[in-house]
Scaffold this active site. Structure first.
Site, PDB file in Angstrom:
ATOM      1  N   ASP A 145       0.811  -1.220   0.000  1.00 18.82           N
ATOM      2  CA  ASP A 145       0.000   0.000   0.000  1.00 18.82           C
ATOM      3  C   ASP A 145       0.844   1.269   0.000  1.00 18.82           C
ATOM      4  O   ASP A 145       0.350   2.350   0.296  1.00 18.82           O
ATOM      5  CB  ASP A 145      -0.937   0.009   1.210  1.00 18.82           C
ATOM      6  CG  ASP A 145      -0.191  -0.052   2.543  1.00 18.82           C
ATOM      7  OD1 ASP A 145       1.054  -0.126   2.521  1.00 18.82           O
ATOM      8  OD2 ASP A 145      -0.848  -0.031   3.597  1.00 18.82           O
ATOM      9  N   HIS A 176       8.304  -2.937  -3.860  1.00 24.22           N
ATOM     10  CA  HIS A 176       7.753  -3.575  -2.652  1.00 24.22           C
ATOM     11  C   HIS A 176       8.839  -4.142  -1.739  1.00 24.22           C
ATOM     12  O   HIS A 176       9.878  -4.618  -2.193  1.00 24.22           O
ATOM     13  CB  HIS A 176       6.811  -4.708  -3.044  1.00 24.22           C
ATOM     14  CG  HIS A 176       6.067  -5.269  -1.882  1.00 24.22           C
ATOM     15  ND1 HIS A 176       5.047  -4.588  -1.259  1.00 24.22           N
ATOM     16  CD2 HIS A 176       6.223  -6.429  -1.189  1.00 24.22           C
ATOM     17  CE1 HIS A 176       4.584  -5.323  -0.252  1.00 24.22           C
ATOM     18  NE2 HIS A 176       5.290  -6.423  -0.185  1.00 24.22           N
ATOM     19  N   CYS A 189       4.918  -0.170   2.750  1.00 20.81           N
ATOM     20  CA  CYS A 189       5.501  -1.482   3.052  1.00 20.81           C
ATOM     21  C   CYS A 189       6.910  -1.393   3.637  1.00 20.81           C
ATOM     22  O   CYS A 189       7.272  -2.215   4.491  1.00 20.81           O
ATOM     23  CB  CYS A 189       5.482  -2.382   1.819  1.00 20.81           C
ATOM     24  SG  CYS A 189       6.260  -1.646   0.357  1.00 20.81           S
ATOM     25  N   HIS A 220      22.858  -7.173  -2.373  1.00 19.81           N
ATOM     26  CA  HIS A 220      22.255  -6.553  -1.197  1.00 19.81           C
ATOM     27  C   HIS A 220      23.018  -5.272  -0.882  1.00 19.81           C
ATOM     28  O   HIS A 220      24.138  -5.075  -1.345  1.00 19.81           O
ATOM     29  CB  HIS A 220      22.252  -7.493   0.015  1.00 19.81           C
ATOM     30  CG  HIS A 220      23.610  -7.672   0.633  1.00 19.81           C
ATOM     31  ND1 HIS A 220      24.466  -8.700   0.274  1.00 19.81           N
ATOM     32  CD2 HIS A 220      24.275  -6.957   1.581  1.00 19.81           C
ATOM     33  CE1 HIS A 220      25.581  -8.608   0.973  1.00 19.81           C
ATOM     34  NE2 HIS A 220      25.502  -7.557   1.781  1.00 19.81           N
TER      35      HIS A 220
END
Length: 301
Positions: free
Chosen positions: A92, A294, A95, A262
């Site tokens: 939404d 996300h 996150c 990462h």
């Protein structure tokens, strides 16, 4: 359901909405009408997903991509060598903050590190002073700060107000708590960006052609606005909490090798009256999985 799933549902719903009309009718819709309807459908789909899901084995990700890109499937296999589980969050726009909220409180609940709690409380007090120095009226943010501090105290065991892991999950799914904590993070992030505007300005200009103040007003403080490198850096620095973000995407790797990249966001430390910034050597205790648009929570083995 993740953001990409929401987007598919939105597209399908929009298609169903408009295919019943003649082609000419489609042309009558203005761009803002289309976007407004798209947003309404997306919001309707998003509320079907809880703020935070239950912990799932990492292998559950494979089902989402079994008909998709083979590189992603290979990367999931690489991820499974280091990570055991994932906890999904609602797509939404909140996150990142929602994932960070639960990941950090869960970390304190499990570690019971009182020294770290005192450290972050000290940083939060500095965040208050920053907002006040920037001209924010205290009543605009004090309730959000108070609620987060209450949640932080509650995960420390030994008092009548202490909560269990199940209670933490329940609270994190409660909008009256979860949304307030998200707003706490948004205020902290905005304050840090504004305070160090000269540092963040080049990054902001690289993302959008707006000023630092406009960026904070439109992309940081409002609920539902997605977060990127700038917001993560600012929140990590302001609270003094290191964060690892693992990137799962469709990009290919060199020499046909499959690697999962990462980035560790290590908070900076600043001497009072000294503009020089030095890195600490803290190891991230929170790991988030990023897929385009996300964030979810990852759990190491």
């Amino acid at each position: 359901m993740q953001d990409q799933d929401v987007d598919v549902d939105v597209a399908d719903a929009a298609k169903e909405t408009f295919t019943s009309s003649e082609t000419d009718d489609w042309k009558k819709y203005k761009d803002d009408d289309i976007m407004q309807q798209h947003s309404a459908i997306q919001a309707e789909q998003a509320v079907k997903v809880p703020f935070l899901g239950d912990k799932e084995p990492l292998s559950s990700l494979e089902a989402e991509y079994h008909l998709g890109n083979s590189i992603v499937l290979e990367k999931i296999k690489v991820l499974s060598e280091q990570y055991a589980a994932i906890r999904r969050t609602r797509g939404d726009g909140n996150c990142f903050f929602r994932s960070f909220m639960f990941g950090y409180l869960e970390h304190i609940l499990e570690s019971q590190d009182h020294n770290e709690v005192q450290h972050i409380k000290s940083n939060i007090e500095e965040c208050k002073k920053t907002l006040q120095s920037l001209g924010y009226a205290e009543f605009t943010f004090e309730d959000f700060f108070a609620l987060f501090l209450e949640q932080l105290d509650s995960v420390l065991q030994g008092s009548e107000d202490s909560i269990s892991h199940d209670e933490l999950l329940c609270r994190s799914r409660d909008p009256s708590i979860s949304d307030y904590v998200v707003m706490f993070f948004r205020f902290v992030t905005s304050g840090e960006i504004r305070k160090r505007s000269e540092f963040f300005e080049p990054f902001i200009l690289g993302l959008t052609n707006t000023s630092v103040e406009q960026f904070c007003k439109s992309a940081v403080e409002p609920m539902g606005e997605e977060s990127d490198h700038v917001q993560i850096t600012a929140l990590s620095d302001a609270l003094g909490v290191p964060i690892r973000v693992v990137y799962l995407d469709r990009s290919s790797c060199e020499n046909n090798s499959i690697n999962v990249n990462h980035h560790d966001f290590i908070p900076t430390s600043r001497e009072v009256g000294n503009s020089d910034v030095s890195k600490t050597t803290n190891r991230p205790s929170i790991t988030l999985l990023y897929r385009p648009g996300h964030y979810d929570i990852l759990y190491p083995k």
